[in-house]
Design a protein around this motif. Structure first.
Motif, PDB file in Angstrom:
ATOM      1  N   LYS A 238     -95.313   5.764 -32.782  1.00 20.16           N
ATOM      2  CA  LYS A 238     -96.513   5.497 -33.576  1.00 20.16           C
ATOM      3  C   LYS A 238     -97.075   4.151 -33.123  1.00 20.16           C
ATOM      4  N   LEU A 239     -98.317   4.160 -32.624  1.00 19.42           N
ATOM      5  CA  LEU A 239     -98.891   2.960 -32.024  1.00 19.42           C
ATOM      6  C   LEU A 239    -100.283   2.650 -32.550  1.00 19.42           C
ATOM      7  N   LYS A 240    -100.621   1.376 -32.498  1.00 18.54           N
ATOM      8  CA  LYS A 240    -102.002   0.941 -32.644  1.00 18.54           C
ATOM      9  C   LYS A 240    -102.465   0.539 -31.261  1.00 18.54           C
ATOM     10  N   ILE A 241    -103.548   1.139 -30.787  1.00 20.19           N
ATOM     11  CA  ILE A 241    -104.010   0.828 -29.442  1.00 20.19           C
ATOM     12  C   ILE A 241    -105.472   0.391 -29.463  1.00 20.19           C
ATOM     13  N   GLU A 242    -105.827  -0.406 -28.460  1.00 19.06           N
ATOM     14  CA  GLU A 242    -107.217  -0.786 -28.201  1.00 19.06           C
ATOM     15  C   GLU A 242    -107.563  -0.274 -26.817  1.00 19.06           C
ATOM     16  N   VAL A 243    -108.700   0.373 -26.686  1.00 22.90           N
ATOM     17  CA  VAL A 243    -109.081   0.950 -25.396  1.00 22.90           C
ATOM     18  C   VAL A 243    -110.470   0.480 -24.996  1.00 22.90           C
ATOM     19  N   HIS A 244    -110.703   0.476 -23.684  1.00 23.09           N
ATOM     20  CA  HIS A 244    -112.033   0.265 -23.127  1.00 23.09           C
ATOM     21  C   HIS A 244    -112.584   1.633 -22.749  1.00 23.09           C
ATOM     22  N   GLY A 245    -113.702   2.019 -23.353  1.00 26.11           N
ATOM     23  CA  GLY A 245    -114.352   3.280 -23.029  1.00 26.11           C
ATOM     24  C   GLY A 245    -115.407   3.048 -21.962  1.00 26.11           C
ATOM     25  N   CYS A 246    -115.220   3.631 -20.797  1.00 22.05           N
ATOM     26  CA  CYS A 246    -116.096   3.364 -19.666  1.00 22.05           C
ATOM     27  C   CYS A 246    -116.730   4.664 -19.160  1.00 22.05           C
ATOM     28  N   GLY A 247    -117.726   4.544 -18.320  1.00 20.83           N
ATOM     29  CA  GLY A 247    -118.372   5.711 -17.746  1.00 20.83           C
ATOM     30  C   GLY A 247    -119.352   6.354 -18.706  1.00 20.83           C
ATOM     31  N   ALA A 248    -119.829   7.525 -18.332  1.00 22.81           N
ATOM     32  CA  ALA A 248    -120.802   8.239 -19.158  1.00 22.81           C
ATOM     33  C   ALA A 248    -120.216   8.552 -20.523  1.00 22.81           C
ATOM     34  N   ALA A 249    -120.932   8.152 -21.563  1.00 21.30           N
ATOM     35  CA  ALA A 249    -120.505   8.384 -22.952  1.00 21.30           C
ATOM     36  C   ALA A 249    -119.122   7.802 -23.228  1.00 21.30           C
ATOM     37  N   ALA A 250    -118.749   6.753 -22.471  1.00 18.76           N
ATOM     38  CA  ALA A 250    -117.443   6.095 -22.645  1.00 18.76           C
ATOM     39  C   ALA A 250    -116.296   7.099 -22.591  1.00 18.76           C
ATOM     40  N   SER A 251    -116.433   8.095 -21.712  1.00 21.83           N
ATOM     41  CA  SER A 251    -115.470   9.198 -21.675  1.00 21.83           C
ATOM     42  C   SER A 251    -114.150   8.840 -21.000  1.00 21.83           C
ATOM     43  N   VAL A 252    -114.149   7.787 -20.176  1.00 17.92           N
ATOM     44  CA  VAL A 252    -112.909   7.355 -19.522  1.00 17.92           C
ATOM     45  C   VAL A 252    -112.329   6.198 -20.321  1.00 17.92           C
ATOM     46  N   GLU A 253    -111.158   6.416 -20.905  1.00 22.43           N
ATOM     47  CA  GLU A 253    -110.551   5.406 -21.766  1.00 22.43           C
ATOM     48  C   GLU A 253    -109.381   4.731 -21.058  1.00 22.43           C
ATOM     49  N   VAL A 254    -109.388   3.405 -21.057  1.00 21.46           N
ATOM     50  CA  VAL A 254    -108.365   2.608 -20.393  1.00 21.46           C
ATOM     51  C   VAL A 254    -107.668   1.731 -21.426  1.00 21.46           C
ATOM     52  N   LEU A 255    -106.348   1.741 -21.445  1.00 17.63           N
ATOM     53  CA  LEU A 255    -105.605   0.956 -22.427  1.00 17.63           C
ATOM     54  C   LEU A 255    -105.858  -0.535 -22.243  1.00 17.63           C
ATOM     55  N   SER A 256    -106.222  -1.211 -23.344  1.00 15.82           N
ATOM     56  CA  SER A 256    -106.450  -2.649 -23.322  1.00 15.82           C
ATOM     57  C   SER A 256    -105.374  -3.419 -24.084  1.00 15.82           C
ATOM     58  N   ALA A 257    -104.882  -2.820 -25.178  1.00 13.19           N
ATOM     59  CA  ALA A 257    -103.822  -3.463 -25.969  1.00 13.19           C
ATOM     60  C   ALA A 257    -103.027  -2.379 -26.682  1.00 13.19           C
ATOM     61  N   VAL A 258    -101.759  -2.689 -26.975  1.00 16.51           N
ATOM     62  CA  VAL A 258    -100.908  -1.724 -27.654  1.00 16.51           C
ATOM     63  C   VAL A 258     -99.920  -2.456 -28.548  1.00 16.51           C
ATOM     64  N   GLU A 259     -99.650  -1.860 -29.707  1.00 14.90           N
ATOM     65  CA  GLU A 259     -98.682  -2.444 -30.649  1.00 14.90           C
ATOM     66  C   GLU A 259     -97.963  -1.319 -31.392  1.00 14.90           C
ATOM     67  N   VAL A 260     -96.645  -1.428 -31.503  1.00 15.03           N
ATOM     68  CA  VAL A 260     -95.865  -0.469 -32.268  1.00 15.03           C
ATOM     69  C   VAL A 260     -96.109  -0.741 -33.753  1.00 15.03           C
ATOM     70  N   ILE A 261     -96.418   0.314 -34.526  1.00 14.87           N
ATOM     71  CA  ILE A 261     -96.713   0.095 -35.939  1.00 14.87           C
ATOM     72  C   ILE A 261     -95.606   0.596 -36.845  1.00 14.87           C
ATOM     73  N   GLU A 262     -94.661   1.417 -36.330  1.00 19.14           N
ATOM     74  CA  GLU A 262     -93.515   1.848 -37.156  1.00 19.14           C
ATOM     75  C   GLU A 262     -92.444   2.424 -36.274  1.00 19.14           C
TER      76      GLU A 262
END
Length: 262
Positions: A238-262
């Motif tokens: 179970k994670l909390k993640i932050e992503v960068h949405g790039c490309g047309a309609a931000a369809s390509v998502e790249v992990l920017s940050a991650v944290e375990v939440i439980e």
């Protein structure tokens, strides 16, 4: 029928690979009782017992410190979330069917007590279909087979608990710029490793919007960061993640940050 084997192979599915997979499992299904076989199926270490031509159980290591229990079943009438039982020497272990993942496999983190029962047990029964006959099978040889997978997996215990305990947060993981930023929480469904098997290329992540693919491309000292990511991004985490949405309609998502939440 009894028969456990160690499986390796390609991550990509095709008509030819599906035919090869079915043929490989059929060969195992007709093997003599207690025989151990090897067949090409997944790209990570796994030992499997086939109970019929379309039902196989696997103990696997899809990532370092991520021992898992998996099941291959081609045809069934169960819906996602419905339970079934595996009884080992009179002890019942209940599983809820998750969404089907890569290679047509269902996957759960390998719990300590279930792994121990598989290694030490003598007889087991899979009660999958309440209106059908249960699958009864021997666990002869399962101890050595399971230990071989776990010994190369970095741990003999369930990995998600260890990852969750760290509460570690990693940030600055995306080299992308001028992209949309979004944060969400959810669960890791499956992951794709690079050819070396020592780094994550991306992972399937399920949140309230559904299941999507997150690319992993950390900058800087990627080897050190990837080693940390391998302990955090494991199936079932179970994670909390932050992503960068790039490309047309931000369809390509790249992990920017991650944290375990439980």
């Amino acid at each position: 029928m009894d028969g456990l084997f160690v499986v390796w192979g390609s991550m990509n599915m095709s008509v030819r690979s599906v035919i090869s997979i079915v043929a490989a499992f059929l060969c195992v299904a007709v093997s003599p009782a207690g025989a151990w076989e090897r067949a090409g199926y997944v790209s990570y270490p796994a030992t499997a017992k086939c109970l019929s031509e379309n039902m196989c159980l696997l103990v696997s290591c899809p990532a370092v410190d991520a021992p898992s229990f998996e099941m291959l079943i081609y045809e069934h009438g169960k819906a996602t979330g419905e339970p079934f039982d595996i009884i080992i020497d009179g002890r019942t272990f209940t599983f809820n069917l998750p969404e089907r993942g890569a290679h047509d496999l269902y996957r759960w983190p390998l719990a300590d007590d279930f792994a121990d029962a598989l290694q030490k047990g003598s007889r087991a029964t899979l009660a999958f279909d309440p209106v059908g006959l249960p699958y009864a099978f021997s666990l002869r040889g399962s101890g050595a087979a399971v230990r071989r997978v776990l010994s190369g997996c970095g741990s003999s215990t369930a990995p998600v608990v260890a990852a969750a305990a760290s509460r570690e947060r990693l940030s600055g993981l995306s080299p992308e710029t001028d992209c949309q930023v979004a944060a969400t929480t959810g669960e890791v469904v499956d992951l794709t490793l690079k050819a070396s098997g020592q780094a994550i290329e991306g992972f399937q992540f399920k949140d309230k919007r559904g299941t999507g693919y997150i690319n992993v491309d950390p900058p800087g000292n990627a080897k050190v960061i990837q080693a940390k990511l391998m302990t955090i991004i494991v199936p079932g985490a179970k994670l909390k993640i932050e992503v960068h949405g790039c490309g047309a309609a931000a369809s390509v998502e790249v992990l920017s940050a991650v944290e375990v939440i439980e």
